[in-house]
Motif scaffolding. Structure first.
Motif, PDB file in Angstrom:
ATOM      1  N   ARG A  96       0.823  -1.209   0.000  1.00 51.22           N
ATOM      2  CA  ARG A  96       0.000   0.000   0.000  1.00 51.22           C
ATOM      3  C   ARG A  96       0.857   1.260   0.000  1.00 51.22           C
ATOM      4  N   VAL A  97       1.907   1.259   0.801  1.00 55.17           N
ATOM      5  CA  VAL A  97       2.777   2.441   0.879  1.00 55.17           C
ATOM      6  C   VAL A  97       3.526   2.643  -0.433  1.00 55.17           C
ATOM      7  N   THR A 100       1.255   3.569  -3.522  1.00 52.52           N
ATOM      8  CA  THR A 100       0.808   4.960  -3.458  1.00 52.52           C
ATOM      9  C   THR A 100       1.934   5.901  -3.876  1.00 52.52           C
ATOM     10  N   LYS A 101       3.159   5.628  -3.424  1.00 51.39           N
ATOM     11  CA  LYS A 101       4.293   6.462  -3.838  1.00 51.39           C
ATOM     12  C   LYS A 101       4.505   6.386  -5.345  1.00 51.39           C
ATOM     13  N   TRP A 104       1.837   8.510  -7.327  1.00 54.64           N
ATOM     14  CA  TRP A 104       1.938   9.964  -7.383  1.00 54.64           C
ATOM     15  C   TRP A 104       3.325  10.477  -7.739  1.00 54.64           C
ATOM     16  N   GLY A 148      -2.729   0.722   7.528  1.00 58.52           N
ATOM     17  CA  GLY A 148      -3.008   1.986   6.871  1.00 58.52           C
ATOM     18  C   GLY A 148      -4.250   1.885   5.998  1.00 58.52           C
ATOM     19  N   LYS A 149      -4.538   2.969   5.294  1.00 56.43           N
ATOM     20  CA  LYS A 149      -5.700   3.005   4.415  1.00 56.43           C
ATOM     21  C   LYS A 149      -5.414   2.245   3.130  1.00 56.43           C
ATOM     22  N   VAL A 151      -5.235   1.773  -0.917  1.00 57.78           N
ATOM     23  CA  VAL A 151      -4.670   2.713  -1.885  1.00 57.78           C
ATOM     24  C   VAL A 151      -5.740   3.665  -2.420  1.00 57.78           C
ATOM     25  N   ARG A 153      -8.144   4.951  -1.003  1.00 55.30           N
ATOM     26  CA  ARG A 153      -8.573   5.937   0.000  1.00 55.30           C
ATOM     27  C   ARG A 153      -7.456   6.910   0.369  1.00 55.30           C
ATOM     28  N   ARG A 154      -6.369   6.858  -0.345  1.00 54.53           N
ATOM     29  CA  ARG A 154      -5.255   7.778  -0.096  1.00 54.53           C
ATOM     30  C   ARG A 154      -5.267   8.865  -1.175  1.00 54.53           C
ATOM     31  N   GLN A 156      -3.013  10.832  -2.348  1.00 49.58           N
ATOM     32  CA  GLN A 156      -1.850  10.879  -3.237  1.00 49.58           C
ATOM     33  C   GLN A 156      -2.020   9.970  -4.451  1.00 49.58           C
ATOM     34  N   ALA A 157      -2.787   8.905  -4.311  1.00 51.90           N
ATOM     35  CA  ALA A 157      -2.963   7.966  -5.415  1.00 51.90           C
ATOM     36  C   ALA A 157      -3.688   8.617  -6.585  1.00 51.90           C
TER      37      ALA A 157
END
Length: 179
Positions: A96-97, A100-101, A104, A148-149, A151, A153-154, A156-157
């Motif tokens: 997930r982390v 997401t990186k 974005w 965590g949330k 992807v 729901r983030r 930055q995605a």
């Protein structure tokens, strides 16, 4: 009196001390066919093997996957990969982390589109492998990382929509100018 770096000589008792443990009788016959140390096997069984445990939390079962992230810069690209066996909880949190990186930060170079798609596809494969694992519990002494949330729901995605909209606009404008 001896120097501080030299051991004291205590006579005959030092000569009898031996660090090598002799193999028991039941293992001496087996030494000729395999070179497994005697202290790692049962008397009439294979060597003891431990299951692969999760690198961050130590839980089992785990899967050996590689999780990737891609950073596209104007003139160059940068990759990051995390290897290791992960349980489903820790692996999905890491996916997930890093996904997401990638969503974005991965699109902003001329050749980064293909590299970003490769990283996202690789993470999707790792996610599928980790989802098939049964639920695991770590040993009590090691804490687990937070999931965590998801992807989607983030916030930055959703930056990935900018290059996607630009690509759609470019495609539509090329089709409109051709006709």
């Amino acid at each position: 009196m001896t120097a501080p770096h030299e051991p004291e000589s205590r006579g005959a008792e030092n000569e009898e001390f031996n660090l090598d443990y002799p193999a028991p009788a039941w293992h001496q016959a087996a030494e000729s066919r395999d070179q497994i140390p005697w202290y790692s096997v049962a008397p009439d069984g294979p060597p003891i093997t431990r299951p692969i445990s999760c690198k961050p939390c130590g839980a089992t079962p785990s899967a050996s996957v590689q999780i990737r992230s891609h950073l596209g810069l104007l003139l160059w690209m940068r990759w990051k990969a995390v290897d290791g066996p992960f349980c489903s909880h820790c692996g999905i949190a890491q996916i997930r982390v890093m996904t997401t990186k990638t969503l974005w930060q991965g699109w902003w170079g001329p050749l980064s589109l293909l590299a970003t798609l490769f990283a996202l596809h690789s993470n999707l494969d790792a996610y599928r492998r980790l989802r098939r694992l049964p639920q695991s519990t770590p040993p009590s002494a090691r804490p687990r990382s937070g999931m965590g949330k998801p992807v989607h729901r983030r916030p930055q995605a959703y930056v990935a929509l900018i290059p996607l909209c630009c690509a759609i606009w470019l495609f539509i404008s090329l089709i409109g100018s051709a006709s």
